[in-house]
Design an enzyme around this catalytic site. Structure first.
Site, PDB file in Angstrom:
ATOM      1  N   GLY A  53      -1.918  -4.494   1.075  1.00  0.00           N
ATOM      2  CA  GLY A  53      -1.747  -5.560   1.713  1.00  0.00           C
ATOM      3  C   GLY A  53      -0.881  -6.754   1.359  1.00  0.00           C
ATOM      4  O   GLY A  53      -0.714  -7.468   2.055  1.00  0.00           O
ATOM      5  N   ASN A  55       3.981  -5.620   5.688  1.00  0.00           N
ATOM      6  CA  ASN A  55       2.873  -6.561   6.245  1.00  0.00           C
ATOM      7  C   ASN A  55       3.214  -7.846   6.763  1.00  0.00           C
ATOM      8  O   ASN A  55       2.579  -8.381   7.788  1.00  0.00           O
ATOM      9  CB  ASN A  55       1.812  -6.643   4.833  1.00  0.00           C
ATOM     10  N   HIS A  81      -0.696   4.918   7.120  1.00  0.00           N
ATOM     11  CA  HIS A  81      -0.354   5.233   5.623  1.00  0.00           C
ATOM     12  C   HIS A  81       0.237   6.551   5.481  1.00  0.00           C
ATOM     13  O   HIS A  81      -0.624   7.613   6.078  1.00  0.00           O
ATOM     14  CB  HIS A  81      -1.305   4.858   4.542  1.00  0.00           C
ATOM     15  N   SER A  96       0.830  -1.229   0.078  1.00  0.00           N
ATOM     16  CA  SER A  96      -0.127   0.028   0.009  1.00  0.00           C
ATOM     17  C   SER A  96       0.913   1.218   0.192  1.00  0.00           C
ATOM     18  O   SER A  96       0.438   2.340  -0.367  1.00  0.00           O
ATOM     19  CB  SER A  96      -0.767  -0.075   1.243  1.00  0.00           C
ATOM     20  N   ASP A 150      -5.467   7.231   9.678  1.00  0.00           N
ATOM     21  CA  ASP A 150      -5.208   5.770  10.178  1.00  0.00           C
ATOM     22  C   ASP A 150      -3.786   5.600  10.985  1.00  0.00           C
ATOM     23  O   ASP A 150      -3.579   4.594  11.561  1.00  0.00           O
ATOM     24  CB  ASP A 150      -5.335   4.663   9.246  1.00  0.00           C
TER      25      ASP A 150
END
Length: 216
Positions: A79, A108, A192, A42, A189
């Site tokens: 992801g 991840n 990111h 991402s 969030d």
């Protein structure tokens, strides 16, 4: 005598023509466009951003500004893990025949608590697969917050330079240098990077990828 003059003129014209053709081939070989494959998660897939705000698109703009002939294939998926990248890479190499491969994967793996030995093995395999088709590889390193535990944090960070050293690949030590310590550079969030962070990310990556782009 006239035939000799005509013959000499024709010979000179032919030699000049061959020289021009030779120079043209040389110029084309020097300026031939390279293909850059970005295999990321991402952080490279413009998650939460408007199209064109991510560092990959910004890199494309910088290449054009510096007259570097290259096209970018952004095969990043939000992801994505190193295992997923390893599974997808062979088909991407076969399809795009890249000259440079950027591997931006691993974050991840850490978020999911996957075994570091698996992350290392996947990064190693991806790098070697790309090098097997004569592509130059740039490994983009990551770090994770200390709340994951001191030992795991240190060992995770060490995976990227270890793989780069063993495979003689180029390395960005930490993708989010100058970003990670500033909460204002993240989306809501807190994971990111926001649009303002991506020029900084590109500045971290550019010094390492530019030599791969301009190398003959």
């Amino acid at each position: 005598m006239r035939n000799k003059i005509v013959g000499d003129a024709a010979g000179k014209w032919l030699r000049t023509g061959l020289l021009v053709v030779s120079m043209a081939f040389s110029l084309n070989a020097h300026s031939a466009s390279k293909v850059v494959l970005v295999l990321g998660d991402s952080l490279s897939a413009e998650y939460g951003l408007a199209r064109g705000e991510g560092w990959v698109h910004l890199m494309e703009q910088r290449m054009a500004k510096e007259n570097i002939q290259a096209s970018i294939v952004n095969a990043s998926i939000s992801g994505e893990t190193t295992s997923g990248g390893r599974a997808r890479l062979p088909a991407l190499l076969n399809k795009h025949k890249p000259d440079v491969v950027v591997v931006e994967l691993g974050a991840n793996d850490a978020l999911r608590g996957l075994a570091l030995s698996s992350t290392r093995d996947n990064l190693m395999t991806m790098t070697q697969n790309a090098q097997a088709i004569k592509a130059k590889v740039l490994i983009v390193g990551m770090q994770i917050p200390p709340n994951y535990g001191g030992d795991y944090t240190r060992q995770f960070s060490a995976v990227f330079p270890a793989v780069a050293k063993e495979t003689n690949a180029a390395l960005v030590p930490f993708m989010l240098k100058g970003v990670a310590e500033n909460p204002n550079l993240f989306q809501a969030d807190r994971i990111h990077p926001a649009p303002a962070a991506h020029p900084i990310i590109l500045d971290n990556i550019w010094p390492e990828i530019k030599p791969l782009l301009v190398a003959k």
